[in-house]
Every structure is written in C-alpha cells, then in structure tokens.
Write a protein that holds these residues in place. Sequence first.
Motif, short mmCIF file in Angstrom:
data_model
loop_
_atom_site.label_atom_id
_atom_site.label_comp_id
_atom_site.label_asym_id
_atom_site.label_seq_id
_atom_site.Cartn_x
_atom_site.Cartn_y
_atom_site.Cartn_z
N SER A 236 0.85 -1.19 0.00
CA SER A 236 0.00 0.00 0.00
C SER A 236 0.89 1.24 0.00
O SER A 236 1.95 1.27 0.62
CB SER A 236 -0.91 0.01 1.23
N SER A 237 0.43 2.31 -0.68
CA SER A 237 1.24 3.53 -0.76
C SER A 237 0.33 4.76 -0.81
O SER A 237 0.28 5.46 -1.81
CB SER A 237 2.16 3.49 -1.99
N PRO A 238 -0.41 5.01 0.24
CA PRO A 238 -1.32 6.16 0.24
C PRO A 238 -0.54 7.48 0.31
O PRO A 238 0.66 7.52 0.60
CB PRO A 238 -2.14 5.93 1.51
N THR A 239 -1.25 8.57 0.08
CA THR A 239 -0.71 9.91 0.24
C THR A 239 -1.32 10.53 1.49
O THR A 239 -2.55 10.58 1.63
CB THR A 239 -1.03 10.78 -0.99
N LEU A 240 -0.46 11.00 2.40
CA LEU A 240 -0.91 11.63 3.64
C LEU A 240 -0.59 13.12 3.53
O LEU A 240 0.55 13.51 3.29
CB LEU A 240 -0.19 11.03 4.85
N ARG A 241 -1.62 13.94 3.74
CA ARG A 241 -1.43 15.38 3.50
C ARG A 241 -2.20 16.19 4.54
O ARG A 241 -3.33 15.84 4.90
CB ARG A 241 -1.91 15.74 2.09
N ASN A 242 -1.59 17.26 5.00
CA ASN A 242 -2.23 18.21 5.92
C ASN A 242 -2.79 17.50 7.15
O ASN A 242 -3.95 17.72 7.55
CB ASN A 242 -3.35 18.98 5.22
N LEU A 243 -1.97 16.68 7.77
CA LEU A 243 -2.39 15.94 8.95
C LEU A 243 -1.60 16.40 10.16
O LEU A 243 -0.43 16.82 10.04
CB LEU A 243 -2.18 14.44 8.75
N ARG A 244 -2.22 16.26 11.33
CA ARG A 244 -1.51 16.41 12.59
C ARG A 244 -1.67 15.10 13.33
O ARG A 244 -2.78 14.73 13.74
CB ARG A 244 -2.08 17.57 13.40
N ILE A 245 -0.56 14.39 13.47
CA ILE A 245 -0.58 13.06 14.09
C ILE A 245 0.13 13.19 15.42
O ILE A 245 1.36 13.37 15.48
CB ILE A 245 0.11 12.02 13.18
N ARG A 246 -0.63 13.09 16.51
CA ARG A 246 -0.06 13.40 17.82
C ARG A 246 -0.58 12.45 18.90
O ARG A 246 -1.65 11.84 18.76
CB ARG A 246 -0.37 14.83 18.22
N ASP A 247 0.24 12.32 19.90
CA ASP A 247 -0.18 11.65 21.14
C ASP A 247 -0.70 10.24 20.88
O ASP A 247 -1.76 9.82 21.39
CB ASP A 247 -1.25 12.48 21.87
N ASN A 248 0.05 9.49 20.09
CA ASN A 248 -0.23 8.08 19.86
C ASN A 248 0.91 7.27 20.46
O ASN A 248 2.05 7.74 20.52
CB ASN A 248 -0.38 7.78 18.37
N GLU A 249 0.62 6.01 20.86
CA GLU A 249 1.65 5.21 21.51
C GLU A 249 1.61 3.77 20.99
O GLU A 249 0.57 3.11 21.02
CB GLU A 249 1.46 5.21 23.03
N ALA A 250 2.80 3.33 20.50
CA ALA A 250 2.92 1.97 19.99
C ALA A 250 3.69 1.11 20.99
O ALA A 250 4.64 1.58 21.63
CB ALA A 250 3.64 1.99 18.64
N TRP A 251 3.30 -0.14 21.05
CA TRP A 251 3.96 -1.05 21.99
C TRP A 251 5.40 -1.29 21.59
O TRP A 251 6.27 -1.47 22.45
CB TRP A 251 3.19 -2.36 22.04
N ALA A 252 5.70 -1.27 20.28
CA ALA A 252 7.07 -1.54 19.82
C ALA A 252 7.63 -0.37 19.01
O ALA A 252 8.49 0.39 19.46
CB ALA A 252 7.11 -2.83 19.00
N TYR A 253 7.15 -0.20 17.75
CA TYR A 253 7.70 0.80 16.84
C TYR A 253 6.57 1.63 16.21
O TYR A 253 5.43 1.18 16.11
CB TYR A 253 8.47 0.13 15.70
N GLY A 254 6.92 2.81 15.75
CA GLY A 254 5.99 3.58 14.95
C GLY A 254 4.82 4.15 15.70
O GLY A 254 3.67 3.78 15.42
N GLY A 255 5.09 5.04 16.65
CA GLY A 255 4.00 5.62 17.40
C GLY A 255 3.02 6.37 16.50
O GLY A 255 1.81 6.22 16.64
N ALA A 256 3.54 7.18 15.55
CA ALA A 256 2.64 7.90 14.65
C ALA A 256 2.35 7.10 13.39
O ALA A 256 1.19 6.92 13.01
CB ALA A 256 3.26 9.25 14.27
N ILE A 257 3.40 6.58 12.74
CA ILE A 257 3.22 5.86 11.47
C ILE A 257 4.13 4.64 11.49
O ILE A 257 5.34 4.74 11.74
CB ILE A 257 3.57 6.77 10.27
#
Length: 822
Positions: A236-257
């Motif tokens: 998959s290869s979506p386009t992400l634009r004009n986003l605010r990605i905040r205050d997320n938590e991952a158990w291992a890697y990639g809290g935001a993406i």
Amino acid sequence: MKKFLIILNLLLLPIFSWGQTIMSIDFPSTALKPGESFKVQVKTSGKFQSGNVFRAELSNKFGDFANAIAIGSISAIEDTTISCIIPDTTPIGNGYRLRVVATKPNFVSSPSNKKIIVYLGKKYFISPNGDDSYKGTPDSTFKTIQKGLDVAWYYDTLIVLPGTYKENLVFPGVDVVLIGLKGPDSTFIDGQENGRTVITIENGETSATLIDGFTIFNGVNYEMESGAGFTIRFNSSPTLRNLRIRDNEAWAYGGAIYCYNAGTIKIENCIIEGNKAKYLGAGIYTNNTNLELNRCIIRKNNPGGIYNWRSYSNLTNCLVYWNNNFELVNYSDLGIQLKPIILNSTIVSQNKFYGYYLFGRFLAKIYNSIFHSQDSSIAMIGDAYDTLEIANSIIFKYPAGFYRDKAILKLGDKVYSDDPLFVNQNAENFNLDTCSPAIGNALKSISPPVDVFGNPRPISPDDENIPDIGAIESPRNQRSNIVTVTNVSNTKFCKGGTFTLDYSTSGCPFYQGNEFIAELSNPNGTFNPSYELGRVKSTTSGQILCTLPSNLKSSANYRVRVRATNVPYRSEPFPTNIAIFDNPQVKIFGPNKVCSQREYEYWTDSSESPINKWVIKNGYSNNLMTENKIKVIWYDSSSGNIKLVQTNIARCKDSANINVTILATPAKPSIQQLSDGQLVSSYPSWNQWYFNGSPIQGATSRILKPTKNGYYSVKVIPPNGCESDMSDSIYVIVSSVDSDNQIDVLAFELQGNILRLVRLYDNGQKISFTIGDFVGRELIRGEMLPSVSSVEIDLTGISDGLFYLVVRSLNKVRVHSFIKIE
C-alpha cells in the motif's frame, strides 16, 4: 490417402500462410467512468486485407469475454488507434479487460495486461450528527467515516465535516479520497486508546488514496508489527497530506506511522509530534518502505523521529527536532544500497543523539540543510564504496561531533561549521537570525519553490536573491551583511588600465572563505552581463586592485560595484560612473623630404582636443611644442624625425611620427669681381646668376661677364633642388656715361654728411636713385615723386670713400660718382 493429404494441406494452409497478427494493445488510463471516451493503440505485424475492421471489445467486470461488448472500431489494415467509449450502463468494477478483434482475416488479440476500473466518482458526506442508515448526501450524512469507506468505490470522495470521530478505520482496498473539510484544527479522529491502530491501510491502495485535513490522536497499539496512529502494509502507498498526528503510543515501533513492506509513501505538510514507542521510530518507523516527506515537522517524539530499516526517507523542507533519540536513521543490513536525499531541511538533535545516522550500504546526499547538535551531528558507518555528499549546508561544529569509519565523505561548496544562529532555539523558534550564515547561501537551482511553512523561496524572488539554507526561509529585509564601495582611485581610463577600489563592510560579519569581487557593468551601466575586475579573500573592509579588460568598448556609462560570496551580497554601484576612452587617433601631416636650414610646416587635425607634445630630432621650431601646427627648421643632417604624442582626458597616450630625409642645402655663395670686371662665384658649379633680382637665362657658369650696369647676385641650385640663400648683391658699372648723351634731370651736391639731390626740370616722371660703394654693394635706395623737387640724404654712419649715385628716369640710367670725405 492422396485425397486425405490434399484435404489436410487445405486445412493447414491458412494457419501457415497467415502473416497478420495483433502484437499489442495499449491505452493510457486504467480508471474510467461510464460514458468516458479514451483511445486504444493497436500494433500489428504484417498488413491485414483490404476492408479489414479492428473492433475493441470490453469484458465484464470479472475479465470474461463471453458476452463482450464492442466499444469502438476502425477500418484499417495495420497499426492504428481506435476511439472508444465506456457504455453508460457499465456497472462499476475493477476487473475489466480489453481485447481487439480483426475481421480480414479473423484474428482475436490476447486480453490486455492492464485491468480497467470503472468507477462513478461519487461524493459521500459524513458528520457527527449523521446516521449510517442515511444515504451519505449533504443533507443525509453518514455518522461514521468507516461507513463511508465501506460503501465507497474507486475514486469516490468522502467529505468529513468538522467534529470528533471516535473510530479505528480500516481502508477497504479501493482508492478513495478522505478529506476533513475544515482541516486538522476542526476535524479529529480519536483512536480511543483501545489497543488498535487509528487508521489501517494494508490492501494494496495506491497513491490515489489520499487522507487530507485531520488530527489523528489517542491511538494505542499493543501489537509488535503495528503502529498506533497509522499502520500501512503490504504494497500500500497512500498519500498523507495536511495531517496532525499526535499523542499516539505503539507497543514496539511507529507511534505515529508504522510501515511494513509498503510502497513509496508520500507525506506532505504534516506535523508529527508527541508520539511514543517502546523501542525506536516513535515518529515514523519503516521496514522495507521508502518515504517522500515534504514540508513536514517531526518533533518531540520519544524515542526517535524517523527510523528506516532496510529503507530510507527523502526529506524536503522538513523540520525535525528534539525527538529524544536519533532524529533520522537510514539502516541497511542486506547489502541494499540506500539513496536518501535531504534537501532544505533543518535537523536539531539533543542529548548526544545523532541528527542523522547512516548505516550499511548508501549513496546519500545532503543539500541546503542544517544539522545542529552540541555533541553529535552525523554518523556514517559503511565501507569504502559508501558515500555521503554534502554541499551548501551547515554542519554545526564540524568536524567535531561527526563520525565516519571507512565510508567516503564528499564535501562540496559552502559547507559551514558555523552556528546557524536560530532566533530562539529554546523557544522552538528556528527562524534564522539576521546574521545567520544560512541566509542566501543555498544552491538556488535545486531549492524548492516554498519553505516548510509555504513561504516562497526566496521571500523576494528576483535575480539578485538566493534562497536560504534550512527548512525556514527568512524575509529578505533581514539581510544585514552589507558592503559599500567608498572610493575608486580613478574614474577615467584607457583600455586595459588599472585602479584601486576601496570598500567597507557593516552589519553582520561575512564568513570565512568569503571573497569580495569587483564587478564592472556593461557599457549601458547594467550588470547583465558584468565583468570581473579583481577579487580579494577577506571578511572585512579593504581594497581591491582592479584591472580593466583591454577589449572593452569606449563608454562613459560604466559602473562598478562589489559582490560578496559568503554571505552573498551585491553593493550598490559607486555613484560616479567609470569612463573608458579609446587611445587618441594621432595623425601628422607634413613633408617627409626636406632641405636643411629651411622651414617647413607640420600639423595635426585631431577633433578630440588632446594635449600635444611635439618631439623633433635634428631640427627645431620656434613655436610652442603643444600647438596643433608648428614650423620646423631642419639641421644639416642626412635624416630626422618628427613625433607627436597626444594625451586625452583619461591620460591615454598614443603617438605618430614621420621619418624625414634631410637634403643638404649649400651655404650662401659669395661673389668676387676680377680686374677685368668679370664676376666669380665661390661655388664651382650649380650656379644661377641674377641681374637686379631676376634670373639671367643660361647664366649658370661659375664666371659671369656683366653686360649692363646694375646689381648682380648668384644662387647655388644643386640637383637635389635645395637652393642656397641668395648671395649679397654687387653693383657693376659697365660704362659711366650714357651713350645717348641725354641731358641730366638731376643735380647733386655733397655738404658734409648731407647729399642734396635737386630736380633740374619737371618731366612729369618719378626719379629712382641708389647709392652704392665701389664694389657694387647697394647702401641706400630711394625715389622722388613728380611733385618733389629736392631730397636730402643723410650719409652719417657711412665711412669715407668712393661712391656711385645711380639715377633712373624714363627708362634711362645715369651714373655719377662722388667721394665722401669728412
């Protein structure tokens, strides 16, 4: 048996004789709406028969041609293009295929490799006050975004009205556009901290899938291979634009993406902040997935900003800072060469963590970027064939805090170790101070058109302005590195002349390696093009020795200025124009063959009013040697020279000269009278005798026998034409009594020193008289007009002796002698 072979040959003959085939079919678009037209290109081998028709046929949405529909045709025998149209009644689907059928002879092509998606491009509306049982229209909105995703087909658009949506979204595998109508400040997707990713995209979506205008937060994910804000996987290869990605938590890697085995993902104008992960890549983590980040801010994620495992990220106009670990990591452990590019980005690290960490195989480039760290800026760990190229960038404190082993570092132009001078780093203000070395030092040809905040690069785009290094472009009026031309030693020049130019600096200091370059405009006074006159390496006020090119056109409109290279700056032109003159065009007129002791005229006709200086060899002039015209008398010599040196207003000099051949002029001859009355010249030859000032025809010998009473003289005329001065005249008396016994018209008497002449009678004629000595030299000459009866002649000063009085009247001559004795 024979009959069987004949029948078999007839059956096989068409098979082996057919040379006409359809080799390929192609069409530009794979996504079409019902009723949309498009073109199909047909490539053939060999020519079909006259009257052949190529017909394009469309399968059903599963790729089956059992009930194929003709969508276009054309009469042709070889390569052609068929105009086609998708029928209005065609249902949506993503498995349609295309084939082409020929009629003469019959031939059916293979189905197209491309699949056609038939879509409607619908719009669905979603609002917090909607209901998923509604139709998704503006006045009948869905309540959840997931409902819109579930009903959407390829290239449909989901328009989400402001509000907070507590959902965990899963994209269905068709490309859709998801838009927060009022942007991320008004439209929120809340992951509810429920252990699931906020948005999952893992069904092969392409870059046509766009998510634009949301704040995505409160994602908490406890799975090892999933992220908290986004999980993007499986091509998959979506386009992400004009986003605010905040205050997320991952158990291992990639809290935001979190990206795994995805395609190349574009992330544009996004802010990724305050996300957490247990290990690395709290902002973004990728595994075998490359990223294109443009105008993104990645800050305060813990631990780490971007971590690329077996993949890399290209950063353009990105601001990455304070991510409590490595800000950016590109890591390759399988021998795959990574080729990341960082362009016009600012990366600020803390606590001894590297701003950029490169490991494994790489061919990396950094342009127009700032890396700032008190301890650790960049680490590159690789082999001798792994390279990092840096140009037009600031690596603070380099080489301190920079680590490399065997990998190759290539430093290009304008790589600085100076402090970039942020306005207020502690307050997260990474704008550039007015004295920052980043101002105006980017490579303009590769700089993006805007900065991380969308401001143009440069702020005032024109030919004189250069963009800044880093993610943030500073206003052009902040520039305070100033250089001013204070003086030039001369403003009027000959071609190829030299002068000194004084300049002064003020404002912010210029940086190490700076050069001040003196530039001359073109003859019209503009600097396009300009000419370099000289340069000096310096960071402070000074002087430049300037040399004018010798091939410049003459003009009084040249201007001069100074250009600095680090920081780039061009001074205002010096207020006084530079005038460049041609050398004087010197011309001399006059003879080149002369006679000695004679006077000749020489002149020039210059219209430029230069200063003249005549120089004469073997001659002299009584004129001023600065005049335009002089008279020259040449000495006795075989040759001479006259030279004119002219100097114009710019002190440009040039000269011209004439080489002169000087012919000898004989000395003035003298005459001796023999006892028999004959006259002898002092020259043995080249004589010309004169009587009473007129040449005597044929009298060219040395000796002359006078035949008349009168004055005789001689001149020497050699073959070269240079005549001597006339000798002194001698008066010769051939006879003292006139033969015609004419009555005297004049009587005379001598009393002391007064000789008195008296007219005896009035004959109405003028009487001329001369007095000469006994050797014939004329002493006194005079005349009596008809109205004059007497004349007195004062002989004072004439020594005593025998004298002759010669009287002329009516063409007759009377000679009287008298003796003067005091």
